[in-house]
Design a protein around this motif. Structure first.
Motif, PDB file in Angstrom:
ATOM      1  N   GLU A  23       0.812  -1.211   0.000  1.00  0.00           N
ATOM      2  CA  GLU A  23       0.000   0.000   0.000  1.00  0.00           C
ATOM      3  C   GLU A  23       0.849   1.265   0.000  1.00  0.00           C
ATOM      4  OE1 GLU A  23      -3.051  -0.227  -0.544  1.00  0.00           O
ATOM      5  OE2 GLU A  23      -3.340  -2.370  -0.148  1.00  0.00           O
ATOM      6  N   MET A  24       2.165   1.125  -0.134  1.00  0.00           N
ATOM      7  CA  MET A  24       3.074   2.277  -0.124  1.00  0.00           C
ATOM      8  C   MET A  24       3.627   2.491  -1.522  1.00  0.00           C
ATOM      9  SD  MET A  24       5.075   1.473   3.473  1.00  0.00           S
ATOM     10  CE  MET A  24       6.029   2.989   3.379  1.00  0.00           C
ATOM     11  N   ILE A  25       3.341   3.647  -2.096  1.00  0.00           N
ATOM     12  CA  ILE A  25       3.752   3.933  -3.463  1.00  0.00           C
ATOM     13  C   ILE A  25       5.271   3.847  -3.610  1.00  0.00           C
ATOM     14  CG2 ILE A  25       3.827   6.433  -3.050  1.00  0.00           C
ATOM     15  CD1 ILE A  25       2.922   6.777  -5.981  1.00  0.00           C
ATOM     16  N   LEU A  26       5.719   3.272  -4.678  1.00  0.00           N
ATOM     17  CA  LEU A  26       7.115   3.028  -5.036  1.00  0.00           C
ATOM     18  C   LEU A  26       7.748   1.929  -4.188  1.00  0.00           C
ATOM     19  CD1 LEU A  26       8.446   6.675  -5.628  1.00  0.00           C
ATOM     20  CD2 LEU A  26       7.506   5.076  -7.289  1.00  0.00           C
ATOM     21  N   VAL A  27       7.433   1.905  -2.898  1.00  0.00           N
ATOM     22  CA  VAL A  27       7.968   0.846  -2.038  1.00  0.00           C
ATOM     23  C   VAL A  27       7.478  -0.504  -2.518  1.00  0.00           C
ATOM     24  CG1 VAL A  27       7.987  -0.106   0.302  1.00  0.00           C
ATOM     25  CG2 VAL A  27       8.172   2.368  -0.038  1.00  0.00           C
ATOM     26  N   ASP A  28       6.230  -0.546  -3.005  1.00  0.00           N
ATOM     27  CA  ASP A  28       5.649  -1.814  -3.446  1.00  0.00           C
ATOM     28  C   ASP A  28       6.451  -2.449  -4.572  1.00  0.00           C
ATOM     29  OD1 ASP A  28       4.820   0.316  -5.082  1.00  0.00           O
ATOM     30  OD2 ASP A  28       3.070  -0.801  -5.803  1.00  0.00           O
ATOM     31  N   ILE A  29       6.811  -1.667  -5.585  1.00  0.00           N
ATOM     32  CA  ILE A  29       7.544  -2.227  -6.717  1.00  0.00           C
ATOM     33  C   ILE A  29       9.001  -2.508  -6.357  1.00  0.00           C
ATOM     34  CG2 ILE A  29       6.036  -1.266  -8.486  1.00  0.00           C
ATOM     35  CD1 ILE A  29       7.998   1.027  -8.813  1.00  0.00           C
ATOM     36  N   LEU A  30       9.563  -1.725  -5.431  1.00  0.00           N
ATOM     37  CA  LEU A  30      10.942  -1.961  -5.011  1.00  0.00           C
ATOM     38  C   LEU A  30      11.049  -3.256  -4.214  1.00  0.00           C
ATOM     39  CD1 LEU A  30      12.019   1.645  -3.934  1.00  0.00           C
ATOM     40  CD2 LEU A  30      12.668   0.417  -6.019  1.00  0.00           C
ATOM     41  N   VAL A  31      10.041  -3.556  -3.398  1.00  0.00           N
ATOM     42  CA  VAL A  31      10.045  -4.799  -2.623  1.00  0.00           C
ATOM     43  C   VAL A  31       9.922  -6.004  -3.548  1.00  0.00           C
ATOM     44  CG1 VAL A  31       8.779  -6.170  -0.928  1.00  0.00           C
ATOM     45  CG2 VAL A  31       9.175  -3.735  -0.522  1.00  0.00           C
ATOM     46  N   ILE A  32       9.053  -5.901  -4.553  1.00  0.00           N
ATOM     47  CA  ILE A  32       8.909  -6.983  -5.529  1.00  0.00           C
ATOM     48  C   ILE A  32      10.254  -7.264  -6.205  1.00  0.00           C
ATOM     49  CG2 ILE A  32       7.864  -7.633  -7.729  1.00  0.00           C
ATOM     50  CD1 ILE A  32       5.358  -6.106  -6.848  1.00  0.00           C
ATOM     51  N   SER A  33      10.954  -6.198  -6.572  1.00  0.00           N
ATOM     52  CA  SER A  33      12.255  -6.343  -7.222  1.00  0.00           C
ATOM     53  C   SER A  33      13.279  -6.967  -6.278  1.00  0.00           C
ATOM     54  CB  SER A  33      12.751  -4.971  -7.695  1.00  0.00           C
ATOM     55  OG  SER A  33      11.800  -4.361  -8.561  1.00  0.00           O
TER      56      SER A  33
END
Length: 282
Positions: free
Chosen positions: A120-130
């Motif tokens: 639910e945190m913008i940008l953090v979400d995609i960085l965690v996936i990576s």
């Protein structure tokens, strides 16, 4: 458990290939075990995530057909199976070595926290996936006790970030006004913003891979650059022309992608292992 998405765990095999241990069959048991571990862990996390998002998935045009969202599977049964799978995975990782156990535990903890809060945190979400993909690659290295290259971490991270951004863009376009009701974080993104980040990530990815081949001990790896470029550009073409960004596994059904990936793998193995055998001209 979405076994059709377990192909993401193939990243684990990068270490054994680029460390020139592909023909060391004594190490394959550990690598395959690591692959099984991460298939079980990722499958378990998919179950937990579906349990958390069951109501939101019912508003999605495709995800509403999933077992939990459609009501074909009950939450308690799903969570029980997920817990058993996690225990089995971690025990298997521990039998390989302590390092793999710690990386596996870190992966499960990271993605679990992502499912609970970070998504639910913008940008953090995609960085965690990576970061999850980086841990997969690291797991493949520690399973066989080899050095984890900084280039492996960088290129894996950028490739995963590229795929995550494209997927977010696809979801935003597919759901349109209903995007926020399915995934609240989508309200914080815009198509223009994602396009800019995709452009930056794409440029960083192809430059990082190119620099890796320039500085590698085997300079003939530079011959793989055109195929790597084609694969990235072909994927972007498919996303913009056919809108497949939400399901990256469809790349295995595109003839151009399959051919380019096959040729890239064959060329990488040929360059690395023909050189190891000391054949003339390589």
């Amino acid at each position: 458990m979405r076994p059709k998405q377990w192909y993401k765990n193939l990243v684990i095999f990068i270490g054994i290939v680029f460390s020139l241990n592909l023909l060391n069959f004594n190490l394959w048991t550990n690598v395959i075990s690591a692959f099984v571990v991460f298939c079980l862990l990722s499958g378990s996390i998919y179950i937990i995530n579906d349990c958390l998002d069951v109501e939101k998935d019912r508003n999605h045009p495709k995800k509403c057909e999933r077992p939990l969202a459609s009501g074909r599977l009950k939450k308690p049964h799903a969570l029980l199976f997920s817990g058993i799978a996690v225990v089995i995975a971690l025990l298997l990782a521990y039998t390989v070595n302590t390092s793999l156990f710690l990386v596996s535990l870190s992966f499960f903890g990271l993605i679990l926290v992502y499912s609970l809060f970070l998504k639910e945190m913008i940008l953090v979400d995609i960085l965690v996936i990576s970061a999850g993909f980086v841990l997969r690659a690291v797991a493949g290295c520690v399973a066989i006790g080899i050095f984890v290259s900084s280039w492996l971490i960088l290129c894996t991270f950028l490739m995963a970030l590229f795929l995550a951004l494209v997927k977010r863009r696809h979801e935003l376009i597919l759901l349109k006004d209903k995007a926020g009701s399915h995934r609240k974080i989508l309200e914080s993104y815009s198509e223009d913003m994602l396009d800019q980040m995709i452009n930056i990530t794409t440029a960083s990815l192809i430059m990082s891979y190119s620099l890796y081949t320039f500085f590698a001990q085997n300079i003939y790896l530079m011959a793989t650059i055109p195929l790597a470029f084609y694969g990235v550009f072909r994927y972007l073409f498919l996303v913009h022309s056919n809108g497949i960004g939400g399901e990256p596994e469809i790349i295995f059904k595109d003839k151009g992608m399959v051919i380019s990936m096959t040729l890239w793998v064959a060329l990488v193995i040929g360059v690395l292992y023909f050189n190891k055998l000391g054949l003339p001209g390589v």
